[in-house]
Design an enzyme around this catalytic site. Sequence first.
Site, PDB file in Angstrom:
ATOM      1  N   CYS A  29       2.374   6.439 -17.078  1.00 28.94           N
ATOM      2  CA  CYS A  29       2.957   5.105 -17.271  1.00 28.94           C
ATOM      3  C   CYS A  29       4.352   5.216 -16.667  1.00 28.94           C
ATOM      4  O   CYS A  29       5.162   6.030 -17.127  1.00 28.94           O
ATOM      5  CB  CYS A  29       3.020   4.778 -18.754  1.00 28.94           C
ATOM      6  SG  CYS A  29       3.904   3.243 -19.095  1.00 28.94           S
TER       7      CYS A  29
ATOM      8  N   HIS B 211      -5.958   3.823  -2.802  1.00 24.58           N
ATOM      9  CA  HIS B 211      -5.398   3.587  -4.143  1.00 24.58           C
ATOM     10  C   HIS B 211      -4.126   4.382  -4.382  1.00 24.58           C
ATOM     11  O   HIS B 211      -3.449   4.199  -5.377  1.00 24.58           O
ATOM     12  CB  HIS B 211      -6.428   3.913  -5.206  1.00 24.58           C
ATOM     13  CG  HIS B 211      -6.654   5.387  -5.420  1.00 24.58           C
ATOM     14  ND1 HIS B 211      -6.858   6.279  -4.389  1.00 24.58           N
ATOM     15  CD2 HIS B 211      -6.703   6.126  -6.565  1.00 24.58           C
ATOM     16  CE1 HIS B 211      -7.020   7.489  -4.884  1.00 24.58           C
ATOM     17  NE2 HIS B 211      -6.937   7.428  -6.195  1.00 24.58           N
TER      18      HIS B 211
ATOM     19  N   HIS C 257      -1.461   4.060 -14.873  1.00 21.50           N
ATOM     20  CA  HIS C 257      -2.657   4.668 -14.269  1.00 21.50           C
ATOM     21  C   HIS C 257      -3.423   5.378 -15.382  1.00 21.50           C
ATOM     22  O   HIS C 257      -2.944   6.364 -15.933  1.00 21.50           O
ATOM     23  CB  HIS C 257      -2.231   5.672 -13.180  1.00 21.50           C
ATOM     24  CG  HIS C 257      -3.385   6.439 -12.600  1.00 21.50           C
ATOM     25  ND1 HIS C 257      -3.309   7.771 -12.254  1.00 21.50           N
ATOM     26  CD2 HIS C 257      -4.645   6.061 -12.281  1.00 21.50           C
ATOM     27  CE1 HIS C 257      -4.468   8.174 -11.757  1.00 21.50           C
ATOM     28  NE2 HIS C 257      -5.298   7.157 -11.769  1.00 21.50           N
TER      29      HIS C 257
HETATM   30  N1  LIG Z   1       3.932   6.468  -8.856  1.00 22.81           N
HETATM   31  C1  LIG Z   1       3.262   7.589  -9.157  1.00 22.81           C
HETATM   32  N2  LIG Z   1       2.118   7.866  -8.485  1.00 22.81           N
HETATM   33  C2  LIG Z   1       1.464   9.005  -8.814  1.00 22.81           C
HETATM   34  C3  LIG Z   1       1.915   9.892  -9.799  1.00 22.81           C
HETATM   35  N3  LIG Z   1       1.034  10.927  -9.884  1.00 22.81           N
HETATM   36  C4  LIG Z   1       0.062  10.670  -8.988  1.00 22.81           C
HETATM   37  N4  LIG Z   1       0.314   9.506  -8.344  1.00 22.81           N
HETATM   38  C5  LIG Z   1      -0.516   8.801  -7.361  1.00 22.81           C
HETATM   39  O1  LIG Z   1      -1.611   8.225  -8.042  1.00 22.81           O
HETATM   40  C6  LIG Z   1      -2.823   8.459  -7.323  1.00 22.81           C
HETATM   41  C7  LIG Z   1      -3.928   8.584  -8.358  1.00 22.81           C
HETATM   42  O2  LIG Z   1      -5.016   9.258  -7.880  1.00 22.81           O
HETATM   43  P1  LIG Z   1      -6.406   9.455  -8.647  1.00 22.81           P
HETATM   44  O3  LIG Z   1      -7.360   9.850  -7.566  1.00 22.81           O
HETATM   45  O4  LIG Z   1      -6.239  10.496  -9.672  1.00 22.81           O
HETATM   46  O5  LIG Z   1      -6.780   8.174  -9.253  1.00 22.81           O
HETATM   47  C8  LIG Z   1      -2.558   9.705  -6.502  1.00 22.81           C
HETATM   48  O6  LIG Z   1      -3.268   9.673  -5.291  1.00 22.81           O
HETATM   49  C9  LIG Z   1      -1.069   9.660  -6.248  1.00 22.81           C
HETATM   50  O7  LIG Z   1      -0.796   9.039  -5.033  1.00 22.81           O
HETATM   51  C10 LIG Z   1       3.129   9.561 -10.481  1.00 22.81           C
HETATM   52  O8  LIG Z   1       3.590  10.295 -11.379  1.00 22.81           O
HETATM   53  N5  LIG Z   1       3.752   8.418 -10.138  1.00 22.81           N
HETATM   54 MN   LIG Z   2      -7.399   7.286 -11.020  1.00 25.23          MN
END
Ligand SMILES: Nc1nc2c(ncn2[C@@H]2O[C@H](COP(=O)(O)O)[C@@H](O)[C@H]2O)c(=O)[nH]1
Ligand SMILES: [Mn+2]
Length: 398
Positions: A144, A294, A173
């Site tokens: 978050c 995403h 997320h």
């Molecule tokens: N803003 C933020 N983005 C983040 C962080 N940790 C990861 N990420 C991004 O989220 C996607 C989620 O990927 P998923 O495949 O597990 O759904 C990942 O690709 C990163 O780009 C964060 O702490 N802050």
């Molecule tokens: Mn995810």
Amino acid sequence: MGTSQKEGLASSSDAAPIHRFYSRTTWIEGAAEEQLDLVSRLAGVSHVAAFPDLHPGKYGPVGSAILADRIYPQLIGNDIGCGMSLFALDLPARKLRLDKAAQKIRVLEEPWHGDPGACLAADGLPTDLHPVALGTIGGGNHFCELQELGSLSDDCLLAGTDIRKGDLMLLVHSGSRSLGMAVFGTVLESFSGLDLDSTVGRTYLAAHNDAVRWASLNRRLIAERAARALRSDLRLVADAPHNLIEEHDDGLLHRKGAAKADIPLVPLAGSRDALSYLLVPKADRPEALASLAHGSGRKYDRRSMAGRAGTTRSDRDGLIRTSFGGHVICEDRQFLIEEAPNAYKDPNQVLDDLRTSDLAQSVATLKPLLTFKKAVNRELAAARRDKHGRLKDRRAKR
Ligand SMILES: Nc1nc2c(ncn2[C@@H]2O[C@H](COP(=O)(O)O)[C@@H](O)[C@H]2O)c(=O)[nH]1
Ligand SMILES: [Mn+2]
């Protein structure tokens, strides 16, 4: 993909077309390309779209959308309904005290004490559907994040929305937690896919659809808890799931780490130490299967992060600060390392590829101010404290 998954694959000449929305210079692992190829040869697959955040997954490529005439639960995996929800806070940035906010947001470490039955019913879900994990983030890279919205060069791109430069936002997320895991557990070995008209196929899809709605509700509850702690109202700007199956006229659309893009706005997550972006998808690109990247996508898998981040004490200390002057709250050292910003690809490259492929336009930047990751495991923390205490006593006695 294991051997059981490779059985019954079509030959390369019968493979479904793959549309790749990335350039030659984009970081894409060979293993992810191999998974794409295998997926394109699964029975009943008619089209595959691959996005610049593509990377290898346990059962198939993350960062892809796959159209098929069968249900492939493995392509979705455990975390059914995982997604990104973006909320605007009704809190002026000038009133924000980051250090105080960092304390307040720790409310997310506690279990949620709301009324699950009422919330589930209001969202049309059974009142007893997995109430135990509601309102909680979970582990992995779920988070978050409090962010500040920045405008890009063209301010009027935000004109059609009710968000403005300088607004504080929450990006959540998370997914369906152990509910998705339980649903997936019922069809774990169905590598050859499920017939939509079979009882098992229909039963899975119904449970999957509930898990998708549960995950969306969960993100909203997490955001509401954080907003209440920060003494702010909030409104939903975008709810973009990226792990789900949808029934479309031309087949079953599987999105694995590909954001649903037939909605007005889609968040593109960067990392806790990089900008995220808010995108407006272009509607006239059927080859993209109503989907978008995403996030940045992993560059290095979790296991290989051990030597790449947090190797020295100062490096470890640095993991809870960001180059934007932001804070990271994550009591679990292993998660801090596995999810270090350098585990991810460059979101600017992802954005460039989406722009060049004419899939989306970016309307705003989202600067990370405060990232809340997995809460501390209380029992583990207590055990660590005891051990630390015993060691100190022993040293003192020497
Ligand atoms: N803003 C933020 N983005 C983040 C962080 N940790 C990861 N990420 C991004 O989220 C996607 C989620 O990927 P998923 O495949 O597990 O759904 C990942 O690709 C990163 O780009 C964060 O702490 N802050
Ligand atoms: Mn995810």
